[in-house]
Design an enzyme around this catalytic site. Structure first.
Site, mmCIF file in Angstrom:
data_model
loop_
_atom_site.group_PDB
_atom_site.id
_atom_site.type_symbol
_atom_site.label_atom_id
_atom_site.label_comp_id
_atom_site.label_asym_id
_atom_site.label_seq_id
_atom_site.Cartn_x
_atom_site.Cartn_y
_atom_site.Cartn_z
ATOM 1 N N SER A 135 0.828 -1.215 0.000
ATOM 2 C CA SER A 135 0.000 0.000 0.000
ATOM 3 C C SER A 135 0.859 1.261 0.000
ATOM 4 O O SER A 135 1.821 1.381 0.768
ATOM 5 C CB SER A 135 -0.911 0.013 1.229
ATOM 6 N N GLY A 150 -18.703 -6.263 -12.163
ATOM 7 C CA GLY A 150 -19.169 -7.166 -11.107
ATOM 8 C C GLY A 150 -18.194 -7.287 -9.948
ATOM 9 O O GLY A 150 -18.506 -7.889 -8.922
ATOM 10 N N LYS A 166 -13.550 -4.362 2.766
ATOM 11 C CA LYS A 166 -14.490 -3.249 2.553
ATOM 12 C C LYS A 166 -15.936 -3.615 2.862
ATOM 13 O O LYS A 166 -16.704 -2.770 3.317
ATOM 14 C CB LYS A 166 -14.367 -2.722 1.123
ATOM 15 N N SER A 226 -0.452 4.182 0.670
ATOM 16 C CA SER A 226 -1.144 5.194 1.480
ATOM 17 C C SER A 226 -0.252 5.835 2.548
ATOM 18 O O SER A 226 -0.318 7.057 2.735
ATOM 19 C CB SER A 226 -2.402 4.598 2.112
#
Ligand code: NAP
Length: 316
Positions: free
Chosen positions: A39, A154, A90, A41
């Site tokens: 990541s 999807g 999530k 971030s």
């Protein structure tokens, strides 16, 4: 605990673990993921914390799926202000916070958690709005004016982006997924969003269609923006997403993949004369919106952009 990737075991002994955090080094923000080591971030968020003069760090938390509920509930006791949540948490996050805001509910996923003073956890989603900001920054367009085709509609990201485009009342929306039934499910879910007094055009405004060349050829004649929300394309050896000849010069191409910076899909688009961008600025803008949600003040966008670009370049 000197590195920047922590686990549930670390969280359980957060206070007991010597040495105590040095001045300004105490983690106050994090990203939950599995995997999470890749990541970018922290490299984007830590300079932002410094820029607004907040002491504390943003770290990575390597949390397994069945550890999420316990780990997120430890945050208030450990002095965290909030967290980001990435794959595979999530959907889990939606069920494990105390309150979910209406957009996150609609998108069916939480990627930002705010820890309140009373220890309540609030869930938000900055992915969808981050995508819209990034789209208008890249192409100077507004989703509402575009006929949009989503490849990978999807999957988690594709579904969120498709719903966000529908909420923005885009001109047309075509959903495509390798496993076609998943695109149909998303289309059925968002159909009510298109029931307004919009003037009917020659094509259906919302469709889920098969991933077949002749079907796509017809659809792409009536498409402005193609979004790649599949996880294919991260390797230059991946097969082409669309057969040669399908991308046309009038298309705008948004590849949500950002590593490598020039994906195979972007290279094919540019060879066809189309304009294309990768998903790095979506990562930036979802981060900016998360930051604003935690601190209720404008984020230092340019500091974050520069730091993210540097981190992405270094990560190759
Ligand atoms: P996901 O939920 O696992 O969904 C993966 C999607 O990719 C599904 O639609 C899947 O189709 C499709 N797919 C996988 N391999 C394929 C192939 N070879 N050909 C065609 N379709 C294929 O993953 P996600 O969370 O949605 O993430 C998808 C991508 O978006 C990832 O590359 C991720 O890094 C990127 N992303 C970027 C940002 C950003 O900030 N830029 C944010 C979120 C996600 P099936 O349903 O048939 O399996």
């Amino acid at each position: 605990m000197s590195n920047d990737v922590y686990t549930l075991a670390d969280l359980r002994q957060w206070h007991a673990q010597p040495p105590a955090w040095a001045e300004g080094e105490k983690p106050i923000l994090a990203v939950f993921g599995d995997p999470v080591a890749h990541s970018l971030s922290p490299q984007m968020m830590n300079p932002a914390l410094s820029a607004i003069g907040v002491a504390g760090r943003y770290v990575r938390l390597h949390i397994l799926e069945d550890e999420f509920a316990e780990a997120v509930r430890l945050l208030p006791k450990l002095g965290f202000v909030g967290t980001n949540v990435t794959i595979p948490h999530k959907f889990n996050a939606l069920r494990n916070v105390d309150e979910v805001d209406s957009l996150a509910k609609r998108l069916g996923a939480v990627n930002t958690v705010v820890v309140q003073e009373d220890e309540h956890l609030l869930g938000f989603n900055s992915d969808g709005p981050g995508f819209l900001r990034s789209l208008s920054e890249a192409f100077h367009v507004d989703a509402k004016d575009l006929r949009i085709l989503v490849l990978g509609a999807g999957g988690g990201a594709g579904r969120a982006v498709a719903i966000q485009c529908a909420l923005a009342k885009c001109e047309r929306l075509v959903l495509v997924n390798r496993t076609a039934t998943k695109a149909q499910v998303v289309a059925d879910e968002i159909r009510p969003l298109f029931q307004d007094d919009h003037l009917a055009g020659p094509m259906e405004r919302l469709e889920a269609v098969a991933w077949e060349d002749d079907v796509l050829l017809h659809q792409l004649d009536h498409t402005d923006l193609i979004i790649n929300a599949t996880s294919a394309g991260m390797k230059l050896t991946d097969p082409d997403l669309l057969s040669s000849g399908l991308i046309q010069p009038h298309h705008l191409i948004y590849d949500m993949v950002y590593k490598p910076a020039r994906t195979k899909f972007i290279a094919s688009a540019e060879a066809a004369g189309a304009r294309a961008t990768n998903g790095l600025s979506m990562l930036l803008h979802q981060g900016v919106i998360s930051f604003e949600t935690w601190f209720n003040r404008p984020a230092p966008v340019e500091v974050m952009r520069e730091a993210l670009q540097k981190a992405a370049t270094e990560a190759g």
